[in-house]
Design a protein around this motif. Sequence first.
Motif, short mmCIF file in Angstrom:
data_model
loop_
_atom_site.label_atom_id
_atom_site.label_comp_id
_atom_site.label_asym_id
_atom_site.label_seq_id
_atom_site.Cartn_x
_atom_site.Cartn_y
_atom_site.Cartn_z
N PHE A 113 -62.34 -22.57 48.22
CA PHE A 113 -61.32 -22.42 46.97
C PHE A 113 -61.69 -23.18 45.78
CE2 PHE A 113 -57.46 -24.35 45.15
CZ PHE A 113 -57.00 -23.35 44.54
N VAL A 114 -62.09 -24.65 46.18
CA VAL A 114 -62.48 -25.41 45.07
C VAL A 114 -63.67 -24.82 44.31
CG1 VAL A 114 -63.19 -27.65 44.42
CG2 VAL A 114 -61.52 -27.41 46.17
N GLN A 115 -64.62 -24.08 44.74
CA GLN A 115 -65.69 -23.74 44.21
C GLN A 115 -65.32 -22.78 43.51
OE1 GLN A 115 -68.78 -25.06 43.78
NE2 GLN A 115 -67.77 -26.59 44.95
N ASN A 116 -64.42 -21.60 44.16
CA ASN A 116 -64.07 -20.21 43.32
C ASN A 116 -62.44 -20.27 43.38
OD1 ASN A 116 -63.65 -18.05 41.92
ND2 ASN A 116 -65.10 -16.81 43.14
N PRO A 117 -61.58 -20.94 42.75
CA PRO A 117 -60.11 -20.34 43.06
C PRO A 117 -59.81 -19.28 42.52
CG PRO A 117 -60.40 -21.72 41.10
CD PRO A 117 -61.89 -21.55 41.57
N TYR A 118 -60.58 -18.28 41.82
CA TYR A 118 -60.19 -17.05 41.11
C TYR A 118 -59.62 -15.93 41.88
CZ TYR A 118 -61.53 -19.71 36.97
OH TYR A 118 -61.43 -20.52 35.75
N PRO A 119 -60.23 -15.81 42.92
CA PRO A 119 -59.70 -14.73 43.78
C PRO A 119 -58.36 -15.07 44.46
CG PRO A 119 -61.89 -15.19 44.72
CD PRO A 119 -61.75 -16.23 43.58
N PHE A 120 -57.81 -16.14 44.71
CA PHE A 120 -56.58 -16.63 44.88
C PHE A 120 -55.75 -16.62 43.97
CE2 PHE A 120 -53.08 -20.10 44.67
CZ PHE A 120 -52.58 -19.64 46.00
N TYR A 121 -56.11 -16.79 42.59
CA TYR A 121 -55.30 -16.42 41.44
C TYR A 121 -55.03 -14.91 41.43
CZ TYR A 121 -56.51 -21.28 39.73
OH TYR A 121 -56.77 -22.73 39.75
N ASP A 122 -55.90 -14.12 41.62
CA ASP A 122 -55.76 -12.59 41.42
C ASP A 122 -54.57 -12.28 42.44
OD1 ASP A 122 -57.68 -12.42 39.64
OD2 ASP A 122 -59.04 -11.72 40.81
N GLN A 123 -54.67 -12.83 43.70
CA GLN A 123 -53.69 -12.63 44.86
C GLN A 123 -52.20 -13.22 44.45
OE1 GLN A 123 -54.67 -14.83 48.37
NE2 GLN A 123 -52.93 -13.95 49.68
N ALA A 124 -52.15 -14.20 43.75
CA ALA A 124 -50.99 -14.88 43.48
C ALA A 124 -50.43 -14.23 42.25
CB ALA A 124 -51.66 -16.54 42.73
N ARG A 125 -51.14 -13.71 41.22
CA ARG A 125 -50.68 -13.07 40.05
C ARG A 125 -49.87 -11.65 40.81
NH1 ARG A 125 -54.74 -12.07 37.94
NH2 ARG A 125 -55.70 -14.01 37.37
N ALA A 126 -50.74 -11.10 41.76
CA ALA A 126 -50.20 -9.73 42.02
C ALA A 126 -49.01 -10.06 43.04
CB ALA A 126 -51.40 -9.17 43.03
N SER A 127 -48.76 -11.32 43.26
CA SER A 127 -47.15 -11.58 44.14
C SER A 127 -46.16 -11.27 43.49
CB SER A 127 -47.60 -12.83 44.78
OG SER A 127 -48.55 -13.05 45.61
N GLY A 128 -46.07 -11.29 42.23
CA GLY A 128 -44.76 -11.32 41.49
C GLY A 128 -44.92 -12.25 40.32
N ASP A 129 -43.76 -12.48 39.71
CA ASP A 129 -43.68 -13.54 38.60
C ASP A 129 -43.83 -14.91 39.03
OD1 ASP A 129 -43.42 -11.73 36.49
OD2 ASP A 129 -40.87 -11.70 36.91
N LEU A 130 -43.17 -15.28 40.26
CA LEU A 130 -43.38 -16.51 40.88
C LEU A 130 -43.80 -16.18 42.50
CD1 LEU A 130 -39.70 -18.12 39.35
CD2 LEU A 130 -42.50 -18.82 38.88
N PHE A 131 -44.65 -17.10 42.87
CA PHE A 131 -44.72 -17.24 44.31
C PHE A 131 -44.54 -18.57 44.80
CE2 PHE A 131 -48.76 -18.74 42.44
CZ PHE A 131 -49.27 -19.46 43.45
N PHE A 132 -44.38 -18.79 46.02
CA PHE A 132 -44.21 -19.97 46.69
C PHE A 132 -45.45 -20.60 47.02
CE2 PHE A 132 -42.66 -23.38 49.13
CZ PHE A 132 -41.38 -23.90 48.41
N TRP A 133 -45.94 -21.74 46.60
CA TRP A 133 -47.26 -22.16 47.16
C TRP A 133 -46.78 -23.19 48.16
CZ3 TRP A 133 -51.87 -23.38 43.46
CH2 TRP A 133 -53.29 -23.82 44.33
N ASP A 134 -47.32 -23.08 49.36
CA ASP A 134 -46.75 -23.85 50.50
C ASP A 134 -47.38 -25.13 50.40
OD1 ASP A 134 -45.06 -21.76 51.56
OD2 ASP A 134 -46.38 -21.25 53.00
N ALA A 135 -48.67 -25.28 50.15
CA ALA A 135 -49.40 -26.39 49.83
C ALA A 135 -48.63 -27.49 49.13
CB ALA A 135 -50.63 -26.21 49.77
N TYR A 136 -48.10 -27.02 47.94
CA TYR A 136 -47.40 -27.99 46.90
C TYR A 136 -45.93 -27.77 47.10
CZ TYR A 136 -51.97 -28.43 44.39
OH TYR A 136 -53.22 -28.74 44.15
#
Length: 392
Positions: A13-36
């Motif tokens: 993830f640290v090397q390439n966070p962008y695939p996660f960001y795509d998934q996050a954006r597709a989840s709606g206006d807000l998503f809940f990031w469990d780790a934070y």
Amino acid sequence: MKHLSQSPLDPAFVQNPYPFYDQARASGDLFFWDAYDMPCAAGYGVVDAVLRDRRFGREAPACVAKPVPAHLEPFYVNENNSMLEREPPAHTRLRAQVMREFTGRKVHDLGPEIAQLSHHLIDQFPAGPFDLLGAFAEILPVTIIARMLGVPPGMERQLLDWSHAMVAMYQARRDRAIEDGAVAATLAFSDYVRGLINARRQAPRDDMISALVGETTGLSEAEIVSTVILLLNAGHEATVHTIGNGVAAILQNAVDPARAFATEISTNSTTNEMIRYDPPLHMFTRYALQDMELFGHMFRQGDQVALLLAAANRDARVFESPARFDVRRPVRANASFGAGIHFCVGAPLARLELNVALPILFERCPNLRLAGAPIYADRYHFRGFEQLMVEA
Ligand code: HEM
């Protein structure tokens, strides 16, 4: 709200966070990031709206402000006097004094100095492979901001060390050693800055510290110390990695530098794309200052929300083919410098540094190429390479 459970410490993830960001954006206006443990926004519209919404702020409201552990006291005393951590009216007062020193004219006048320094650094590039961060990207911004403030030459390495130790407090990986290092750096840095303040009080010069100690500013000594440290740290940390990430993007995407930096207009569009495509600062948080319902979520006063600037910059609703590094993309605002009342004070300076230094770099080194695949440093949510090995 959808829950996502990505660990910010996961090396892939640290090397390439962008695939996660795509998934996050597709989840709606807000998503809940469990780790934070907080809601989070990844789309441009929501990130921009929350940054501009005065019902959110960087300063924790009293109902959630936690006592600071004794061993971290010096670090947070400094933070609490910084405009970056304050809301109006304190923020307005502190920011106004700094903005007087960052007028378009004052920043623009630094162009020749940035050009001269760029040439000087390039003159010293070695023949074989070398680290472009250490030899160029790191030195240029710290030297310029130190000169603006009036810090004597020769202090650059020390400023970088203090700054790195303090900024480490904001990365996902934080432990007692990092905390102790940050406190030690804060104490030593503050002492040093207090010495400069006293010297300028005795004998003012034509520099920013002299302007900040002027009687009309109404700033307390602690506020001046904190402002000087903020400017020195913010004045280089992000610019270094905008240069590093952007140069790597140019070299990895077969961009022709002669065309990309052919004119002032093409240079500006190239550097704007560098700032958008792979920015150095990925996440900022805000506190809800009051109860409110927003984007289908009920925020209570004191709740936090995380804003993913780098994810917003890859929003296809705003940027066509956002994953493509396209130096001819039409110039428009992106999220890398933030928005609203905390919008980056140094954005014009950072842009000038890029617009002046990069054409010189590529003109002087037309065959610049990567000497090995660059590896991002293991420190989410700051994004930059450990080293950027190149050959000129
Ligand atoms: C490409 C380089 C840079 C990037 C990407 C960047 C990014 C940012 C961002 C995103 C913020 C807003 C944080 C928030 O809203 O919570 C910010 C604030 C700030 N930046 Fe920058 N920055 C850069 C360069 C600089 C430089 C060169 C300076 C100073 C000389 C500087 C000084 C500041 C200051 C003082 C603030 C706080 C503003 C406030 O709280 O009102 N930055 N920066």
